[in-house]
Design a protein around this motif. Sequence first.
Motif, PDB file in Angstrom:
ATOM      1  N   GLN A   1      34.977 -20.389  16.370  1.00  0.00           N
ATOM      2  CA  GLN A   1      35.320 -20.454  14.852  1.00  0.00           C
ATOM      3  C   GLN A   1      36.566 -19.236  14.703  1.00  0.00           C
ATOM      4  N   VAL A   2      37.406 -19.551  13.823  1.00  0.00           N
ATOM      5  CA  VAL A   2      38.339 -18.314  13.652  1.00  0.00           C
ATOM      6  C   VAL A   2      37.756 -17.151  12.816  1.00  0.00           C
ATOM      7  N   PRO A   3      37.602 -16.142  13.383  1.00  0.00           N
ATOM      8  CA  PRO A   3      37.058 -15.130  12.684  1.00  0.00           C
ATOM      9  C   PRO A   3      37.626 -15.043  11.128  1.00  0.00           C
ATOM     10  N   PRO A   4      37.154 -14.731  10.061  1.00  0.00           N
ATOM     11  CA  PRO A   4      37.744 -14.859   8.596  1.00  0.00           C
ATOM     12  C   PRO A   4      38.794 -14.061   8.620  1.00  0.00           C
ATOM     13  N   GLN A   5      38.812 -12.739   9.094  1.00  0.00           N
ATOM     14  CA  GLN A   5      39.767 -11.726   9.167  1.00  0.00           C
ATOM     15  C   GLN A   5      41.103 -12.253   9.786  1.00  0.00           C
TER      16      GLN A   5
ATOM     17  N   LYS B   1      42.004 -15.190  10.203  1.00  0.00           N
ATOM     18  CA  LYS B   1      42.496 -16.246   9.359  1.00  0.00           C
ATOM     19  C   LYS B   1      43.291 -15.923   8.411  1.00  0.00           C
ATOM     20  N   PHE B   2      42.499 -14.737   7.619  1.00  0.00           N
ATOM     21  CA  PHE B   2      43.204 -14.253   6.661  1.00  0.00           C
ATOM     22  C   PHE B   2      44.555 -13.692   6.979  1.00  0.00           C
ATOM     23  N   ARG B   3      44.384 -12.858   7.907  1.00  0.00           N
ATOM     24  CA  ARG B   3      45.856 -12.241   8.322  1.00  0.00           C
ATOM     25  C   ARG B   3      46.837 -13.222   8.672  1.00  0.00           C
TER      26      ARG B   3
ATOM     27  N   MET C   1      47.120 -16.341   7.342  1.00  0.00           N
ATOM     28  CA  MET C   1      47.503 -16.862   5.914  1.00  0.00           C
ATOM     29  C   MET C   1      48.662 -15.909   5.479  1.00  0.00           C
ATOM     30  N   MET C   2      48.563 -14.543   5.627  1.00  0.00           N
ATOM     31  CA  MET C   2      49.193 -13.408   5.055  1.00  0.00           C
ATOM     32  C   MET C   2      50.694 -13.222   6.029  1.00  0.00           C
TER      33      MET C   2
END
Lengths: 82, 408
Positions: free
Chosen positions: A53-57, A59-61, A63-64
């Motif tokens: 799984q891609v760690p949420p952090q 993935k969020f980065r 997307m930014m």
Amino acid sequence: MRKHQFAKIDCNCTRRATHLKCVFCGVMEYRSLDEARRMTLGQAECQHPDAPQVPPQEKFRAMMGGSLDCLAPDYDTHFKPD
Amino acid sequence: MTQPLRVLVAEDDSVGAALLCGLLVREGHMVIGPAAMGEEAVRLARDERPDAVLMDIWLAGDMNGVEATRAITADFDIPVILVTGATEATDHDLMEQVVGSGALGFMSKPVTGDALRMNLRIVRHHTRLHARLRDSEQRYRSIFDNAVVGIYMADPEGRYLVSNRAFAEMLGWSGPGDLVSGVRSIDAQVYEVPGRRQELLARLRAEGTVAGFVSQVYGRDGDLLWVSEHCTAVHDWAGELLHYEGIVVNVTARIEAEQRWRTTLGILRSTIDAMPDHVVLLDLERNVIMANASWVRQMCGAGHPDAAPSADMAGQVEGAVMVRCPECMSEDGGPTPLDRFLREGGHQAGPVRLLPGGEACTCSVSPYRAPEGTVIGAVLVLRHDGEGCLAGSERLAARADMTGRRGV
């Protein structure tokens, strides 16, 4: 979302770019190691259920405007015969 | 057909000179001279720039053939072949001088056509090699001189041996010569931190090559600048250290930009950490991406090492551990503002109770957008009830709504 884990395979190529293969889904990419470390969300997504799984952090980065590291920890040795 | 050579003949004996000239003409070469004196030979070499010189050792005048050879090879780089009747046996001292004169070849008198032909072939070969060497040297010299990065060579004692113009100008010197003569000790004059060069040398001894060694160095005018060095230790065949070679890039602009960026980030972090409210950045799956110190204290306890400093949770949860949004319930038992945001989007606010413990808060949720405008998360602000993060009318409505309801 899961991401590819690329490892080097022997391709006898003379270029710096390398054949990389996902150790889970087997997809092949002709990229440099650095490119595998900086993949976009679209390039990085792996459908294999065992892929990490891609760690949420991360993935969020991504997307930014950041990127995802898709190089397997044992990228240099994974596909090499013992 | 080989290109004829222009050959200067220096011979004080007219018979010998005529013989040499005759041989040269017969071979198709052009004769310059003959010069009877050493001084005359040097003058002709300077003015005519011949391809080769046939030089008798004993000449008329004050300058003998060996001295003339030394002058011609040193000043004009023209190959000289000495011609003499002397031998090692008859004139040992003279032969010693011949060895150090810079002459390319040596012919005994009487000169034969074969010997002359062979020596001139050597001259041609030497000239070709020399030209190739000169071209190659010019090419590398040009790269060295015109490089936009600084290049230097330094001895183990801490002095620059060679530098290119870019490096000298980087440090504020007018040219490479000034830098080499002006810097007596790299350690004392260049590096800002004492012992920094010793640190670099220690790494070079251990690793052979060091890349990206970033240091603060002094320019000649006393200004400090940041440089990144790529350095290699060069050894001789026996492993003895000869010198160090370095490539230097001025990274002052990059380092200053990083410092400005860190300062700005520090201000933003301090600001968000100074807020008594819990401020949490969530993704759309309720994972905590970033939170302020107040929230970290709430979740981890005041004594937790993560509670005081940075609110950036990414470093702490990167990888396996996922931090989830704090559980809370709405005062009216319905969906919380976060639930409403995830369902409907837009700004949402309302009273909630934090679980466990039931601490009453007002919760405000705002959409968080990626640069291209897509909503990718939410900023959640939890304020202890009574301090109110809601607008006045919303707070009154929320309190009215809570009247008569049972607390958690």
